[in-house]
Design an enzyme around this catalytic site. Structure first.
Site, PDB file in Angstrom:
ATOM      1  N   PRO A  14       0.718  -1.115   0.102  1.00 53.16           N
ATOM      2  CA  PRO A  14      -0.017   0.057   0.090  1.00 53.16           C
ATOM      3  C   PRO A  14       0.802   1.332  -0.206  1.00 53.16           C
ATOM      4  O   PRO A  14       1.866   1.297   0.659  1.00 53.16           O
ATOM      5  CB  PRO A  14      -0.943  -0.023   1.304  1.00 53.16           C
ATOM      6  CG  PRO A  14       0.068  -1.070   1.978  1.00 53.16           C
ATOM      7  CD  PRO A  14       0.363  -2.165   1.031  1.00 53.16           C
ATOM      8  N   ASN A  15       0.309   2.524  -0.731  1.00 52.96           N
ATOM      9  CA  ASN A  15       0.907   3.623  -0.766  1.00 52.96           C
ATOM     10  C   ASN A  15       2.199   3.713  -1.776  1.00 52.96           C
ATOM     11  O   ASN A  15       2.677   4.672  -1.835  1.00 52.96           O
ATOM     12  CB  ASN A  15       1.060   4.128   0.489  1.00 52.96           C
ATOM     13  CG  ASN A  15      -0.382   4.182   1.231  1.00 52.96           C
ATOM     14  OD1 ASN A  15      -1.390   4.748   0.713  1.00 52.96           O
ATOM     15  ND2 ASN A  15      -0.414   3.900   2.466  1.00 52.96           N
ATOM     16  N   ARG A  64       4.257  11.100  -1.813  1.00 51.42           N
ATOM     17  CA  ARG A  64       4.277  10.687  -0.473  1.00 51.42           C
ATOM     18  C   ARG A  64       5.392  11.089   0.183  1.00 51.42           C
ATOM     19  O   ARG A  64       6.611  10.451  -0.285  1.00 51.42           O
ATOM     20  CB  ARG A  64       3.919   9.466  -0.150  1.00 51.42           C
ATOM     21  CG  ARG A  64       4.732   8.224  -0.285  1.00 51.42           C
ATOM     22  CD  ARG A  64       4.234   6.898   0.030  1.00 51.42           C
ATOM     23  NE  ARG A  64       4.120   6.801   1.319  1.00 51.42           N
ATOM     24  CZ  ARG A  64       4.285   5.321   1.847  1.00 51.42           C
ATOM     25  NH1 ARG A  64       4.453   4.379   1.312  1.00 51.42           N
ATOM     26  NH2 ARG A  64       3.910   5.273   3.268  1.00 51.42           N
ATOM     27  N   TYR A 113      10.702   8.804   1.448  1.00 48.47           N
ATOM     28  CA  TYR A 113      11.074   7.922   0.245  1.00 48.47           C
ATOM     29  C   TYR A 113      11.315   8.402  -0.824  1.00 48.47           C
ATOM     30  O   TYR A 113      11.347   7.875  -2.107  1.00 48.47           O
ATOM     31  CB  TYR A 113       9.293   7.480   0.125  1.00 48.47           C
ATOM     32  CG  TYR A 113       8.629   6.930   1.185  1.00 48.47           C
ATOM     33  CD1 TYR A 113       9.172   5.818   1.753  1.00 48.47           C
ATOM     34  CD2 TYR A 113       7.703   7.520   1.904  1.00 48.47           C
ATOM     35  CE1 TYR A 113       8.671   5.033   3.013  1.00 48.47           C
ATOM     36  CE2 TYR A 113       7.147   7.046   3.167  1.00 48.47           C
ATOM     37  CZ  TYR A 113       7.650   5.681   3.576  1.00 48.47           C
ATOM     38  OH  TYR A 113       7.234   5.345   4.939  1.00 48.47           O
ATOM     39  N   ASN A 152       8.082  -5.446  -0.776  1.00 47.99           N
ATOM     40  CA  ASN A 152       7.791  -4.365   0.288  1.00 47.99           C
ATOM     41  C   ASN A 152       6.228  -4.277   0.664  1.00 47.99           C
ATOM     42  O   ASN A 152       5.541  -3.768  -0.310  1.00 47.99           O
ATOM     43  CB  ASN A 152       8.330  -3.050  -0.648  1.00 47.99           C
ATOM     44  CG  ASN A 152       8.255  -1.931   0.224  1.00 47.99           C
ATOM     45  OD1 ASN A 152       7.786  -1.959   1.544  1.00 47.99           O
ATOM     46  ND2 ASN A 152       9.090  -0.705   0.166  1.00 47.99           N
ATOM     47  N   ALA A 212       2.925  -0.822   5.123  1.00 47.87           N
ATOM     48  CA  ALA A 212       2.372  -0.564   6.161  1.00 47.87           C
ATOM     49  C   ALA A 212       1.912  -2.172   6.585  1.00 47.87           C
ATOM     50  O   ALA A 212       1.910  -2.454   8.041  1.00 47.87           O
ATOM     51  CB  ALA A 212       1.528   0.320   6.606  1.00 47.87           C
ATOM     52  N   HIS A 243       3.980  -4.148   9.291  1.00 46.59           N
ATOM     53  CA  HIS A 243       3.966  -3.983  10.822  1.00 46.59           C
ATOM     54  C   HIS A 243       2.487  -4.650  11.684  1.00 46.59           C
ATOM     55  O   HIS A 243       2.298  -4.600  12.539  1.00 46.59           O
ATOM     56  CB  HIS A 243       4.077  -2.836  11.086  1.00 46.59           C
ATOM     57  CG  HIS A 243       5.143  -1.911  10.394  1.00 46.59           C
ATOM     58  ND1 HIS A 243       6.361  -2.127  10.384  1.00 46.59           N
ATOM     59  CD2 HIS A 243       5.211  -0.906   9.446  1.00 46.59           C
ATOM     60  CE1 HIS A 243       7.082  -1.655   9.717  1.00 46.59           C
ATOM     61  NE2 HIS A 243       6.543  -0.811   8.962  1.00 46.59           N
ATOM     62  N   ASP A 268       1.918 -15.556   6.525  1.00 52.88           N
ATOM     63  CA  ASP A 268       1.311 -16.966   6.526  1.00 52.88           C
ATOM     64  C   ASP A 268       1.609 -17.512   5.024  1.00 52.88           C
ATOM     65  O   ASP A 268       1.944 -18.521   4.482  1.00 52.88           O
ATOM     66  CB  ASP A 268       0.052 -17.237   6.876  1.00 52.88           C
ATOM     67  CG  ASP A 268      -0.165 -17.365   8.228  1.00 52.88           C
ATOM     68  OD1 ASP A 268       0.971 -17.388   8.960  1.00 52.88           O
ATOM     69  OD2 ASP A 268      -1.108 -17.133   8.870  1.00 52.88           O
ATOM     70  N   GLU A 313      12.755  -9.089   1.782  1.00 48.35           N
ATOM     71  CA  GLU A 313      11.777  -7.879   2.513  1.00 48.35           C
ATOM     72  C   GLU A 313      12.688  -6.679   2.054  1.00 48.35           C
ATOM     73  O   GLU A 313      13.917  -6.602   2.283  1.00 48.35           O
ATOM     74  CB  GLU A 313      11.668  -8.231   3.987  1.00 48.35           C
ATOM     75  CG  GLU A 313      11.180  -6.994   4.534  1.00 48.35           C
ATOM     76  CD  GLU A 313      11.260  -7.075   6.088  1.00 48.35           C
ATOM     77  OE1 GLU A 313      12.040  -7.828   6.639  1.00 48.35           O
ATOM     78  OE2 GLU A 313      10.281  -6.294   6.719  1.00 48.35           O
ATOM     79  N   HIS A 351      12.536  -2.246   2.286  1.00 50.20           N
ATOM     80  CA  HIS A 351      12.004  -1.036   2.882  1.00 50.20           C
ATOM     81  C   HIS A 351      12.799   0.097   2.286  1.00 50.20           C
ATOM     82  O   HIS A 351      14.284   0.088   2.547  1.00 50.20           O
ATOM     83  CB  HIS A 351      11.898  -0.958   4.286  1.00 50.20           C
ATOM     84  CG  HIS A 351      10.939  -1.929   4.842  1.00 50.20           C
ATOM     85  ND1 HIS A 351       9.834  -1.912   4.793  1.00 50.20           N
ATOM     86  CD2 HIS A 351      11.412  -3.165   5.621  1.00 50.20           C
ATOM     87  CE1 HIS A 351       9.266  -2.938   5.189  1.00 50.20           C
ATOM     88  NE2 HIS A 351      10.217  -3.756   5.874  1.00 50.20           N
ATOM     89  N   SER A 358      12.901   3.212   3.114  1.00 49.09           N
ATOM     90  CA  SER A 358      13.254   4.018   4.524  1.00 49.09           C
ATOM     91  C   SER A 358      13.919   3.145   5.439  1.00 49.09           C
ATOM     92  O   SER A 358      13.796   1.863   5.388  1.00 49.09           O
ATOM     93  CB  SER A 358      12.252   4.859   4.869  1.00 49.09           C
ATOM     94  OG  SER A 358      11.244   3.884   5.736  1.00 49.09           O
ATOM     95  N   ARG A 393      12.941   4.665  12.661  1.00 45.12           N
ATOM     96  CA  ARG A 393      11.586   5.379  12.787  1.00 45.12           C
ATOM     97  C   ARG A 393      10.782   4.904  14.106  1.00 45.12           C
ATOM     98  O   ARG A 393      11.158   4.537  15.006  1.00 45.12           O
ATOM     99  CB  ARG A 393      11.038   5.215  11.276  1.00 45.12           C
ATOM    100  CG  ARG A 393      11.849   5.686  10.252  1.00 45.12           C
ATOM    101  CD  ARG A 393      11.099   5.627   9.021  1.00 45.12           C
ATOM    102  NE  ARG A 393       9.893   6.260   8.956  1.00 45.12           N
ATOM    103  CZ  ARG A 393       8.835   6.229   7.836  1.00 45.12           C
ATOM    104  NH1 ARG A 393       9.307   5.443   6.951  1.00 45.12           N
ATOM    105  NH2 ARG A 393       7.893   6.886   7.974  1.00 45.12           N
ATOM    106  N   ARG A 453       7.014   0.703  13.935  1.00 44.58           N
ATOM    107  CA  ARG A 453       7.694   0.197  12.639  1.00 44.58           C
ATOM    108  C   ARG A 453       8.727  -0.789  12.897  1.00 44.58           C
ATOM    109  O   ARG A 453       9.248  -1.301  12.076  1.00 44.58           O
ATOM    110  CB  ARG A 453       8.331   1.581  11.629  1.00 44.58           C
ATOM    111  CG  ARG A 453       7.266   2.485  11.172  1.00 44.58           C
ATOM    112  CD  ARG A 453       7.573   3.168  10.284  1.00 44.58           C
ATOM    113  NE  ARG A 453       6.793   4.496  10.286  1.00 44.58           N
ATOM    114  CZ  ARG A 453       5.796   4.602   9.270  1.00 44.58           C
ATOM    115  NH1 ARG A 453       5.440   3.619   8.493  1.00 44.58           N
ATOM    116  NH2 ARG A 453       5.133   5.673   9.412  1.00 44.58           N
TER     117      ARG A 453
HETATM  118  C1  DQA Z   1       8.099   1.263   3.920  1.00 43.91           C
HETATM  119  C2  DQA Z   1       8.092   1.590   5.516  1.00 43.91           C
HETATM  120  C3  DQA Z   1       6.729   1.201   6.190  1.00 43.91           C
HETATM  121  O1  DQA Z   1       6.827   1.525   7.459  1.00 43.91           O
HETATM  122  C4  DQA Z   1       5.699   2.132   5.493  1.00 43.91           C
HETATM  123  O2  DQA Z   1       4.193   1.904   6.148  1.00 43.91           O
HETATM  124  C5  DQA Z   1       5.734   2.139   4.045  1.00 43.91           C
HETATM  125  C6  DQA Z   1       6.812   1.923   3.564  1.00 43.91           C
HETATM  126  C7  DQA Z   1       9.236   1.699   3.256  1.00 43.91           C
HETATM  127  O3  DQA Z   1       9.531   1.355   2.090  1.00 43.91           O
HETATM  128  O4  DQA Z   1      10.294   2.199   3.853  1.00 43.91           O
HETATM  129  O5  DQA Z   1       4.460   2.339   3.296  1.00 43.91           O
HETATM  130  O6  DQA Z   1       7.809  -0.211   3.939  1.00 43.91           O
END
Ligand code: DQA
Length: 147
Positions: A9-10, A17, A22, A73, A76, A79, A86, A97, A99, A101, A106, A110
């Site tokens: 998401p996002n 954003r 980011y 990635n 959110a 977390h 699963d 995995e 990220h 950031s 943070r 997170r």
């Molecule tokens: C993220 C870090 C997450 O905490 C956050 O909710 C994101 C982006 C990152 O790429 O740094 O949406 O996964």
């Protein structure tokens, strides 16, 4: 070799954003960067969704469509989501995995990653180049595993 890169998401809002976390590259820039990096190395498919169930379906797709591994990635959902943990456990595909950031520096909320328990490694805080590092980790792992 065939890998799947999944964004949660996002992440479609990259470039818009919170650029302090980011950066200024857009999601489309990220897609192009990953595709270019994979040229001559491996086949790559990219997926993004803002919906948890879609992300579960994409992870399961790695099994049904015979991918060799996953870079994810989860945004959110990192977390919060036991469903994603699963799903990765279900498909038994090596998963990295990533990220953008540095989540370790943070907010407290997170600091938990549910999915991490099912991943071979985590790349965090390297900006969008972190996806390329994650791809390298994944490809090396798959190659070592096939020896
Ligand atoms: C993220 C870090 C997450 O905490 C956050 O909710 C994101 C982006 C990152 O790429 O740094 O949406 O996964």
């Amino acid at each position: 070799m065939k890998i799947l890169v999944i964004n949660g998401p996002n992440l479609n809002m990259l470039g818009i954003r919170e650029p302090e976390h980011y950066g200024r590259e857009t999601y489309s820039d990220l897609e192009n960067k990953i595709k270019k990096y994979c040229e001559g190395k491996c086949e790559v498919a990219l997926k993004q969704s803002n919906h948890e169930g879609d992300l579960v379906d994409y992870i399961q797709g790695a099994y049904f469509d015979n991918y060799d591994g996953i870079v994810i990635n989860p945004g959110a959902y990192t977390h919060t989501s036991i469903a994603l943990l699963d799903a990765v456990k279900s498909v038994q595909k090596p998963t990295v995995e990533v990220h953008i950031s540095d989540v370790s520096s943070r907010e407290d909320f997170r600091q938990i990653s549910y999915i991490r328990a099912a991943c071979i490694s985590t790349v965090s805080g390297k900006g969008t180049d972190g996806y390329l590092l994650a791809i390298d980790h994944l490809l090396n792992h798959i190659q070592e595993d096939s020896k």
